[in-house]
Scaffold this motif. Sequence first.
Motif, short mmCIF file in Angstrom:
data_model
loop_
_atom_site.label_atom_id
_atom_site.label_comp_id
_atom_site.label_asym_id
_atom_site.label_seq_id
_atom_site.Cartn_x
_atom_site.Cartn_y
_atom_site.Cartn_z
N ALA A 1 0.82 -1.22 0.00
CA ALA A 1 0.00 0.00 0.00
C ALA A 1 0.85 1.26 0.00
O ALA A 1 0.32 2.36 -0.14
CB ALA A 1 -0.94 0.01 1.20
N LYS A 2 2.16 1.14 0.15
CA LYS A 2 3.04 2.31 0.14
C LYS A 2 3.33 2.81 -1.27
O LYS A 2 3.96 3.85 -1.44
CB LYS A 2 4.35 1.98 0.85
N ALA A 3 2.88 2.09 -2.28
CA ALA A 3 3.09 2.51 -3.66
C ALA A 3 2.24 3.75 -3.97
O ALA A 3 1.19 3.96 -3.35
CB ALA A 3 2.73 1.38 -4.62
N SER A 4 2.70 4.56 -4.91
CA SER A 4 1.92 5.75 -5.30
C SER A 4 2.31 6.19 -6.71
O SER A 4 3.36 5.83 -7.22
CB SER A 4 2.16 6.90 -4.31
N GLU A 5 1.42 6.97 -7.29
CA GLU A 5 1.67 7.63 -8.58
C GLU A 5 1.25 9.08 -8.45
O GLU A 5 0.17 9.36 -7.95
CB GLU A 5 0.84 6.99 -9.70
N GLU A 6 2.11 9.96 -8.90
CA GLU A 6 1.80 11.38 -8.90
C GLU A 6 1.78 11.85 -10.34
O GLU A 6 2.76 11.68 -11.08
CB GLU A 6 2.85 12.15 -8.10
N ILE A 7 0.65 12.43 -10.73
CA ILE A 7 0.49 12.92 -12.11
C ILE A 7 0.26 14.42 -12.05
O ILE A 7 -0.64 14.89 -11.34
CB ILE A 7 -0.69 12.23 -12.81
N THR A 8 1.07 15.17 -12.78
CA THR A 8 0.96 16.62 -12.81
C THR A 8 0.97 17.09 -14.26
O THR A 8 1.83 16.66 -15.04
CB THR A 8 2.13 17.29 -12.06
N VAL A 9 0.03 17.96 -14.60
CA VAL A 9 -0.04 18.52 -15.95
C VAL A 9 0.07 20.04 -15.83
O VAL A 9 -0.68 20.67 -15.09
CB VAL A 9 -1.36 18.15 -16.66
N THR A 10 1.04 20.61 -16.55
CA THR A 10 1.16 22.05 -16.70
C THR A 10 1.07 22.35 -18.20
O THR A 10 1.06 21.40 -19.00
CB THR A 10 2.52 22.56 -16.14
N PRO A 11 1.01 23.60 -18.61
CA PRO A 11 0.92 23.89 -20.05
C PRO A 11 2.10 23.36 -20.87
O PRO A 11 1.95 23.10 -22.06
CB PRO A 11 0.87 25.41 -20.10
N SER A 12 3.26 23.13 -20.25
CA SER A 12 4.42 22.69 -21.04
C SER A 12 4.90 21.27 -20.74
O SER A 12 5.77 20.78 -21.45
CB SER A 12 5.58 23.65 -20.83
N GLU A 13 4.37 20.62 -19.68
CA GLU A 13 4.82 19.26 -19.42
C GLU A 13 3.78 18.44 -18.68
O GLU A 13 2.97 18.97 -17.93
CB GLU A 13 6.14 19.24 -18.66
N LEU A 14 3.85 17.14 -18.92
CA LEU A 14 3.05 16.17 -18.19
C LEU A 14 4.06 15.28 -17.47
O LEU A 14 4.92 14.68 -18.10
CB LEU A 14 2.19 15.35 -19.14
N ARG A 15 3.98 15.24 -16.17
CA ARG A 15 4.94 14.50 -15.37
C ARG A 15 4.23 13.38 -14.62
O ARG A 15 3.25 13.61 -13.93
CB ARG A 15 5.61 15.45 -14.37
N ALA B 1 -4.26 22.07 -21.89
CA ALA B 1 -2.85 22.31 -22.23
C ALA B 1 -2.67 22.47 -23.74
O ALA B 1 -1.87 23.29 -24.19
CB ALA B 1 -1.99 21.16 -21.72
N LYS B 2 -3.43 21.71 -24.52
CA LYS B 2 -3.31 21.79 -25.98
C LYS B 2 -3.89 23.09 -26.53
O LYS B 2 -3.46 23.57 -27.57
CB LYS B 2 -3.99 20.59 -26.63
N ARG B 3 -4.89 23.65 -25.83
CA ARG B 3 -5.47 24.94 -26.25
C ARG B 3 -4.48 26.07 -26.06
O ARG B 3 -4.53 27.09 -26.73
CB ARG B 3 -6.74 25.23 -25.47
N GLY B 4 -3.61 25.94 -25.08
CA GLY B 4 -2.62 26.98 -24.82
C GLY B 4 -3.11 27.95 -23.77
O GLY B 4 -4.25 27.88 -23.28
N PRO B 5 -2.25 28.89 -23.42
CA PRO B 5 -2.62 29.86 -22.38
C PRO B 5 -3.73 30.80 -22.85
O PRO B 5 -3.82 31.13 -24.04
CB PRO B 5 -1.33 30.62 -22.11
N THR B 6 -4.54 31.21 -21.93
CA THR B 6 -5.60 32.16 -22.25
C THR B 6 -5.22 33.53 -21.69
O THR B 6 -4.56 33.64 -20.66
CB THR B 6 -6.94 31.71 -21.63
N TYR B 7 -5.64 34.55 -22.40
CA TYR B 7 -5.33 35.91 -21.99
C TYR B 7 -6.50 36.45 -21.19
O TYR B 7 -7.64 36.43 -21.65
CB TYR B 7 -5.09 36.79 -23.20
N ASN B 8 -6.23 36.88 -19.96
CA ASN B 8 -7.24 37.47 -19.12
C ASN B 8 -6.77 38.87 -18.75
O ASN B 8 -5.88 39.04 -17.92
CB ASN B 8 -7.44 36.62 -17.86
N PRO B 9 -7.34 39.92 -19.39
CA PRO B 9 -6.86 41.29 -19.13
C PRO B 9 -7.19 41.78 -17.72
O PRO B 9 -6.58 42.73 -17.25
CB PRO B 9 -7.58 42.13 -20.19
#
Length: 186
Positions: free
Chosen positions: A93-107, A176-184
Amino acid sequence: MTAGNDFDPGEDPRANDLDVDAPEAEPKLFSALLTPHRSLNRTGFIVLMSFVTVVSFIAGAVFWWLGAWPIFGFFGLDVLVIYWAFKVNFRSAKASEEITVTPSELRVRRTSHRGHVAEWVLNPLWVRFEQISHEEFGIERLYLVSRGRRVSVGSFLSPDEKASLSKALTAALNTAKRGPTYNPIA
């Protein structure tokens, strides 16, 4: 001027920061820590093992009293085997997976029950998300595919949990595929 912007005009507001030149961290579009489910906690384990020990001791004592004394040892052996099986279960039960998505990488960072770490860093623009489903059981496997590499994720999750992960991860990859959005305003 708002209360959050109160500073002396002659003073650099970043002067107290440790690393002024560091780029801002990318926003996390998705982050999940996946761990195997265990329905029995430590207290439940102690209660269960106490119950099994008492029942085995009483049954073994009855057989001893009836003259079948070797049976007493087998009841003790049963308790040890049950204890060992639960210890192996708790260790896995000590096993784990950490998944992180940012606009430039999936880890994907996978830690085994022994502490071994494997990590994959993929470009979310090139990642294809695959799922293998069975019509009766639901989702059986989830894969991230990029440049010929296939990374399995969430292998220890239930089919419903895999469906939830699939939905959330697909939404994050699409963002992430859409890209960053501009919020003025912000």
